[in-house]
Design an enzyme around this catalytic site. Structure first.
Site, PDB file in Angstrom:
ATOM      1  N   GLY A  26       0.807  -1.207   0.000  1.00  0.00           N
ATOM      2  CA  GLY A  26       0.000   0.000   0.000  1.00  0.00           C
ATOM      3  C   GLY A  26       0.844   1.263   0.000  1.00  0.00           C
ATOM      4  O   GLY A  26       0.409   2.311  -0.458  1.00  0.00           O
ATOM      5  N   ASP A  74       3.456  -1.105  13.207  1.00  0.00           N
ATOM      6  CA  ASP A  74       3.091  -1.985  12.082  1.00  0.00           C
ATOM      7  C   ASP A  74       3.998  -3.221  12.056  1.00  0.00           C
ATOM      8  O   ASP A  74       4.509  -3.609  11.005  1.00  0.00           O
ATOM      9  CB  ASP A  74       3.189  -1.228  10.756  1.00  0.00           C
ATOM     10  CG  ASP A  74       2.405  -1.927   9.634  1.00  0.00           C
ATOM     11  OD1 ASP A  74       1.569  -2.801   9.954  1.00  0.00           O
ATOM     12  OD2 ASP A  74       2.635  -1.606   8.455  1.00  0.00           O
TER      13      ASP A  74
END
Length: 487
Positions: free
Chosen positions: A27, A146
């Site tokens: 992404g 993350d």
């Protein structure tokens, strides 16, 4: 946006790079591998999909990575500015980082179809804890936010380093009160803590610890948590206390030293209550003790995995070469088939050829059901009706034509058709044809042609036919050796 570090980053132009190759995407953007001409080594270039014109997100991540530089976090070498070959885009900005030859932990799991050997499992757990503890020890502390297998990169000897600081935040600078306001998800759903799904959420150091606990489970099992569950269900069940299953690991822990301690650590890390989770320093200390138990076998374990990786890479290359050979062979076979079937009576609707008459031997030959063999127009062949008055082929001519291996195509025969022929094309539907003064009739589909010889006793005069037609003298010995004409 100004960098917090006084040292300006090294600028890398596209003219300094060659041999571009895509090695990853997500992404955030795409990651390329390229060769730096002056440095004489391969580097990784991370480009972003989106740019607000000020490159604020890129510069912020660069600042994070430069401050978070450690032996267990990816090293940033500079900033890329230029055009990517074959991209067709304008000038882009990106991060130039050290290249991790063995990819990510996620790619390793896919290649091994599971978890690595146990000594490597414990070393990976410890090295990730070291990288996370370094970030949390900065002043102010840095949150990764993350943690997941794809963000754990591996060097040539499978040492782990943390990467992708695109969502990293300084602990004191976290002022977000709603994900909807910020427009960010805050990480990968399966690794996000239960408090992250609340309307008001402020990440803390404990948020990374929860993600580390889920990552431990993935390292041990070689699997992805909640792999077959819908994201909407995961969002509901994680705050309710659902966690990855430990049954399989507990069965293995009975005969594996240190595995029980690792299970206990991951359960403490993913506790629903953030304050009950251990610190990054505790995770580092505990995994260090567990790794010491298996450290003596780490070289053999690494060698075993590297051997598998090299073998898999070799198999992939052989498979790719095999695909090229198969493709070439298939193309040759298709070409050969075209040559073979070029002479076969296939394709198109049935064709009927008629002539006013034919000699006796020609109709006898027409009884034989064989594929056509075309040649000069003066010779009569088995699957064609000969024009009136053409001489009949001798048996020797027939045998020579049948034994011939080089047969011209149907297209080469068509220019030699006599004007005495009448060709009729018909559709596959039922049709009726009234025949007069015809000694044979052909019909069939695209693949088979049926030849039918008319019995002279069944022939009848057409109302519009002349009273008498003189035919050429019959061939000696024919069953048509009669006097008179049609009548």
């Amino acid at each position: 946006m100004a960098l917090s570090s006084s040292q300006a980053p090294i600028l890398v132009e596209d003219s300094s790079l060659e041999g571009w190759k895509v090695i990853g995407s997500g992404g955030f953007g795409q990651i390329y591998k390229a060769r730096h001409r002056q440095w004489g080594c391969d580097v990784a270039i991370k480009l972003l999909h989106y740019d607000d014109g000020t490159s604020a997100s890129l510069l912020r991540e660069l600042d994070m990575m430069r401050r978070g530089s450690s032996p267990y976090a990816i090293q940033v070498r500079g900033v890329f500015r230029g055009r990517v070959p074959s991209s067709g885009l304008s000038t882009q900005l990106g991060l130039v980082m050290e290249l991790m030859e063995r990819g990510s932990l996620a790619s390793l799991q896919e290649t091994l179809y599971g978890a690595p050997p146990w000594p490597l499992v414990f070393r990976l757990a410890h090295q990730v804890a070291l990288g996370l503890n370094f970030l949390h020890s900065l002043s102010p502390p840095m949150l990764h936010l993350d943690l997941k297998p794809s963000n754990v990169l591996l060097d040539f000897y499978l040492n782990a380093k943390l990467t992708d600081f695109g969502l990293a935040r300084y602990y004191r600078s976290v002022t977000r009160v709603s994900k909807k306001d910020s427009g960010e998800e805050g990480g990968t759903i399966s690794y996000m803590p239960p408090e992250a799904f609340q309307v008001s959420y402020s990440p803390t150091l404990a948020s990374d610890i929860y993600s580390y606990g889920i990552l431990l489970w993935s390292i041990v099992t070689g699997k992805q948590p909640y792999a077959h569950a819908k994201s909407s269900l995961v969002r509901l069940r994680i705050p309710e206390g659902d966690r990855p299953l430990l049954d399989e690991i507990r069965v293995q822990a009975a005969g594996r030293a240190g595995l029980t301690g690792l299970i206990e650590l991951m359960e403490r890390c993913w506790d629903t209550r953030p304050k009950q989770r251990p610190s990054s320093l505790e995770c580092t200390t505990e995994t260090e003790e567990l790794y010491k138990i298996h450290k003596h076998a780490i070289n053999d374990a690494v060698h075993q995995v590297l051997k598998k990786l090299d073998q898999r890479e070799e198999e992939t290359m052989i498979e790719q070469i095999g695909r090229v050979h198969i493709t070439q062979a298939s193309a040759g076979e298709r070409f050969e088939e075209v040559n073979i079937y070029d002479n076969a009576p296939t394709g198109g609707p049935p064709i009927q050829e008629m002539a006013g008459g034919c000699t006796a031997n020609q109709t006898d030959n027409a009884r034989v059901k064989d594929p056509p063999s075309f040649g000069p127009a003066s010779v009569c062949y088995k699957s064609s009706v000969c024009p009136i008055g053409s001489p009949s082929p001798s048996p020797s001519t027939e045998r020579s034509s049948e034994s011939s291996t080089a047969k011209p195509s149907q297209q080469s025969f068509r220019p030699h058709l006599s004007s005495q022929y009448h060709r009729q094309f018909s559709s596959p539907d039922t049709f009726q044809i009234h025949l007069c003064n015809v000694t044979g009739f052909q019909h069939g589909n695209n693949n088979i042609m049926h030849i039918q010889v008319m019995d002279p006793s069944d022939r009848k005069r057409h109302p519009t036919a002349p009273s008498r037609v003189d035919l050429p003298p019959p061939h000696p010995g024919s069953w048509k050796d009669k006097t008179g004409g049609v009548g």
